[in-house]
Scaffold this active site. Structure first.
Site: not given
Ligand code: LER
Ligand code: MN
Length: 282
Positions: A146, A182, A211, A240
């Site tokens: 990731e 992200h 989020r 998530e």
């Molecule tokens: C984990 O999947 C994630 O997206 C991170 O930002 C966790 O800190």
């Molecule tokens: Mn993530």
């Protein structure tokens, strides 16, 4: 397409709070949960497998390296320990019945040395991750690496770099988890970023820009869903988020307020949005 939910929304561990929620998670339309896996030596994989199977759910595992563990460290012993830890995570994922182990397993979470990555670190990442290939294949687990935003890692922030890392690793059991949260920070066009990852995409975190509830913010979902359809992605869409007040986990994810009225709404409103808007290939 399968719909998953990361249980960090409710708890820092796979515990009785989460176990009791499994029937409701199933009832709300999820195909599986994503469970946190950080300490493989003590993790009750058989128990999780029993619970999820009884609820008619599948699972994926989410992990990260906690500092100082890192496969790109300057210290050979730290690198060795990190790769052994990854092999243990892979085995425990398989024991729990999971086929995907997901997370930023190329560096320590939150490690920001105040400089760019080096060529030596890149080479260590490629070679270290390649060395996990046999363990992944034997256990029939795929490692989904990731990329994270710049405030959580300096090593891998973009789709273009993630695709290049996978090209160089060149192993069928190693690909990318791409998280819209992200990407919203790092990419100019999130849909285009999914196309850049293309054949390397193995897992997706469907997270709103804050989020919160997927669909309630400014992630460009239409572009994401069109790209997923066009590249033929048929894996997990996993929501998530992180509990608003669950100690270390809330702190690690920098959650300093109630993002929504309840954590439940992120999962249970979010899945309605995803199911109504995902574009499937005919
Ligand atoms: C984990 O999947 C994630 O997206 C991170 O930002 C966790 O800190
Ligand atoms: Mn993530």
């Amino acid at each position: 397409m399968k719909f998953g939910v990361n249980t960090f929304i409710w708890s820092g561990e796979y515990d009785s709070n989460v176990r009791e929620l499994l029937p409701l998670i199933k009832e709300k339309g999820f195909d599986g949960i994503e469970f946190p896996l950080f300490r493989p030596a003590t993790f009750d994989a058989a128990g999780l497998r029993r619970d999820t199977e009884a609820a008619g759910l599948e699972c994926t595992a989410a992990t990260a390296y906690i500092q100082p563990l890192s496969p790109i460290s300057d210290d050979p012993q730290v690198r060795k320990d990190a790769l052994q830890h990854a092999k243990d995570l892979i085995r425990v994922t398989a024991e729990a019945g999971g086929r995907i182990l997901a997370g930023p397993l190329y560096s320590s979470l939150g490690y920001l040395p105040g400089r760019r990555r080096t060529a030596d670190e890149w080479k260590r990442a490629v070679e270290g991750l390649q060395s996990l290939g046999d363990t992944l294949a034997t256990n029939r687990v795929t490692l989904a690496l990731e990329p994270l935003n710049r405030f959580e890692t300096y090593f891998l922030n973009t789709a273009a770099d993630a695709a290049r890392l996978c090209d160089e690793i060149d192993h069928p059991n190693i690909g990318i988890l791409f998280d819209t949260f992200h990407a919203n920070i790092e990419e100019k066009d999130i849909g285009a970023a999914y196309r850049t990852i293309g054949r390397h995409l193995r897992h997706v975190h469907t997270c709103e820009n804050d989020r919160g509830i997927p669909g309630s913010g400014h992630v460009g979902w239409r572009g994401v869903f069109e790209a997923l359809r066009d590249i033929g992605y048929d894996g997990w869409l996993t929501i998530e988020s992180f509990g608003f007040n669950i100690g270390d986990v809330s702190a690690a994810a920098a959650i300093w307020r109630d993002i929504e009225k309840t954590p439940d709404s992120i999962a249970f409103e979010g899945i309605k949005f995803l199911k109504a808007n995902v574009l499937r290939r005919d």
